[in-house]
Design a protein around this motif. Structure first.
Motif, PDB file in Angstrom:
ATOM      1  N   HIS A  16     -10.110 -16.823   3.530  1.00 12.06           N
ATOM      2  CA  HIS A  16     -11.480 -16.564   3.077  1.00 12.06           C
ATOM      3  C   HIS A  16     -12.433 -16.254   4.231  1.00 12.06           C
ATOM      4  O   HIS A  16     -13.648 -16.352   4.075  1.00 12.06           O
ATOM      5  CB  HIS A  16     -12.001 -17.767   2.278  1.00 12.06           C
ATOM      6  N   ASN A  24     -15.272 -17.251  -0.449  1.00 10.49           N
ATOM      7  CA  ASN A  24     -14.758 -18.612  -0.314  1.00 10.49           C
ATOM      8  C   ASN A  24     -15.124 -19.423  -1.552  1.00 10.49           C
ATOM      9  O   ASN A  24     -16.297 -19.716  -1.780  1.00 10.49           O
ATOM     10  CB  ASN A  24     -15.361 -19.264   0.939  1.00 10.49           C
ATOM     11  N   ASP A  44      -9.427 -17.472  -3.841  1.00  9.59           N
ATOM     12  CA  ASP A  44      -9.817 -16.779  -2.608  1.00  9.59           C
ATOM     13  C   ASP A  44      -8.945 -15.531  -2.425  1.00  9.59           C
ATOM     14  O   ASP A  44      -8.043 -15.273  -3.229  1.00  9.59           O
ATOM     15  CB  ASP A  44      -9.757 -17.731  -1.416  1.00  9.59           C
TER      16      ASP A  44
END
Length: 576
Positions: free
Chosen positions: A147, A277, A303
């Motif tokens: 992420h 994220n 993610d």
């Protein structure tokens, strides 16, 4: 390393890739950028490597990827012809250059005579883990930066057990990579020629089908989809989770799924979010809009490489709240163990795994079902390592593994955190409690009422570049050289130093071994069960501070956490 020497070597290299040469020329008047790109080699650590994409020895590019792959090739070859024939599986996500880096990895391995299997399109990290074992390969590579921001990419290496390489194997690969002095001189053969020889093979649908079949097999109550109508909103955040999550849900009959259209398709710039994220509430903004419109029961986000899962559910006021990784883990674990107990399927030697910075709530839940809980160092690779060890010895049966950073694993056909598995179990848990007249939020409150009001937090400080690395080490040195006896008004009961491998009891002065691999981590435990853990990030230029408290009520635990965290971080800011 003199950055100017590295820069000159690249600048003078006649065969330099055209794109790299153009980017290098753009940087030639900016010494700061050049120094950052060349002051060191991009570190290949125990988890692989991760960095900003661009020219330079400290950047992700075709040359540093070739170097990593050549080092891995050396490691595979020293294990003999069988390892060479078993070869490596390669997967990649939706990031910039992921496909190119995957093919450079394949060409490098194949040039050394190592068979490689490359997915024909982007795939989630857990499917790579599954594919290594499915194909009985000797190694695996996934090109991803999880992420991280769009300018990053990375390279993770897996062993024959489907888990990220253990410390001993990783150290050997690191040695091989470090022995290669000039990344520019590593040659690769023509892709078409290597495919013709069968050294590069493209893979896809067969493994997809088997993986989804295994994912569906984790269901504890397969009939629930027919007995309930769970309304689901799902966002893959422009990554690899879109197809496998939807296929998994459809296989079990969960059809009321609304996908966030704006975030459905792969996008290397992750243009609808500041950060892809699922740990951050901002990543759920679109999902919450969709959720309100559909009156959804559960919002799911994965993610970019679909190894982490975030959940949002309605609280008692009907507002969507983002669960922490610890809260999601508690719900999944409680549901899983309760179902297995009800069906008489809890093994006597069952074991749950969590990391040293994951909530103690998980231990309380596991032990209430007669299941032991084992702590490992931060990083799912250590859970994977334990899984394989106990699989070989038969000493314990894996039941569940998780970490506070939104990573969960339910069944061991994958050996890394798996957001697809976790999504399926989360939806099923939602359906199960819905059938009994409870929401997931009410279920979470029930868990707190039964086991204690545990609450955890995370703070970090970012330090970039050369000076940043020094600052991070300076903070850790300060805590080691001057051990604190009191923090945030609380007396320290014990200090665990995972670098020295010792736990110091402050009251008795006795030291006991921690029996975990050495790691640059410190953990302070206080008399009231509060704890604080300090560790540098393995993937970002940050030092992280983890906090855990137990309160007398939900509000008390929130207040307690806020007080401890704010007072500690105030001191940290003064220290820096």
């Amino acid at each position: 390393m003199d950055w100017k020497v590295g820069y000159a070597r690249w600048k003078e290299f006649q065969g330099l890739d055209r794109e790299m040469r153009g980017l290098l020329k753009e940087m030639e008047m900016d010494e700061n950028r050049l120094e950052e790109a060349f002051y060191k080699n991009l570190e290949f650590g125990t988890g692989g490597m991760r960095g900003v994409i661009g020219p330079g020895t400290n950047r992700m590019n075709i040359y540093t990827v070739r170097k990593a792959s050549a080092g891995l090739a050396g490691y595979i070859l020293e294990h003999g012809e069988k390892a060479q024939e078993r070869g490596a599986v390669i997967a990649y996500d939706s990031r910039h250059k992921s496909y190119e880096f995957a093919m450079e990895s394949a060409k490098t391995l194949a040039t050394y005579g190592i068979r490689t299997y490359v997915f024909e399109g982007l795939r989630p990290t857990p499917e790579l883990s599954f594919a290594v074992r499915y194909l009985k390969a000797f190694a695996g590579i996934v090109i991803t930066a999880s992420h991280n921001p769009p300018e990053y990419n990375g390279y993770k290496v897996y062993g024959p057990d489907g888990a990220q390489l253990g410390l001993e194997a990783a150290d050997r690969v690191i040695e091989k990579v470090s022995a290669l002095s000039d990344e520019l001189l590593i040659q690769v053969k023509d892709e078409a020629e290597l495919k013709k020889k069968g050294l590069i093979q493209m893979i896809g649908e067969e493994i997809d089908r088997s993986y989804i079949e295994h994912v569906a097999s984790i269901s504890e109550q397969p009939q629930l989809a027919l007995e309930t109508d769970v309304k689901i909103v799902f966002t893959p955040l422009h990554g690899t989770g879109n197809i496998p999550v939807r296929r998994g849900l459809e296989t079990l009959g969960y059809m009321n799924v609304t996908v966030v259209a704006e975030q459905e398709l792969p996008d290397p710039d992750f243009s609808t979010v500041q950060s892809p994220n699922p740990e951050e509430k901002a990543a759920f903004e679109w999902a919450i809009r969709y959720g309100k419109a559909a009156d959804a029961d559960i919002l799911i986000a994965t993610d970019p490489d679909a190894d982490r899962l975030g959940l949002a559910i309605k609280d008692t006021a009907g507002e969507y709240v983002l669960l922490t990784g610890n809260q999601t883990g508690a719900i999944l674990l409680n549901y899983l163990l309760s179902q297995k107990k009800e069906k008489g399927e809890l093994p006597r030697n069952g074991r749950v795994f969590k990391t040293i910075v994951t909530s103690e709530l998980g231990r309380q839940i596991a032990e209430s079902y007669g299941v032991s809980c084992e702590d490992v160092l931060t990083g799912f690779k250590f859970i994977g390592e334990k899984m394989e060890a106990y699989h070989q010895s038969g000493e314990y049966t894996f039941l569940f593994g998780y970490e506070e950073s939104y990573g969960y694993l339910i069944a061991d056909f994958a050996r890394d955190k798996d957001a697809i598995q976790a999504a399926i179990l989360a939806v099923e848990a939602c359906a199960y409690y819905q059938k009994s007249g409870r929401t997931l939020y009410e279920t979470l409150l029930d868990i707190y009422d039964r086991y204690g009001y545990y609450r955890e937090g995370l703070a970090s400080m970012t330090f970039t570049g050369i000076e940043g690395e020094k600052a991070i080490q300076s903070i850790l040195s300060s805590f080691r050289e001057h051990p604190r006896t009191e923090i945030a008004g609380r007396k320290v009961a014990a200090i665990e130093d995972y670098l020295t491998g010792k736990r110091l009891d402050r009251q008795t002065g006795t030291e006991t071994p921690l029996r975990l691999p050495a790691s640059n981590v410190l953990k302070y435990i206080f008399e009231d069960q509060t704890w604080i853990c300090i560790r540098p990030s393995g993937t970002e230029p940050k030092i992280k501070f983890y906090f855990g408290v137990v309160g007398s009520s939900l509000q008390n635990s929130r207040d307690k956490l806020e007080e401890v965290q704010s007072r500690f971080m105030e001191k940290m800011n003064q220290l820096v």
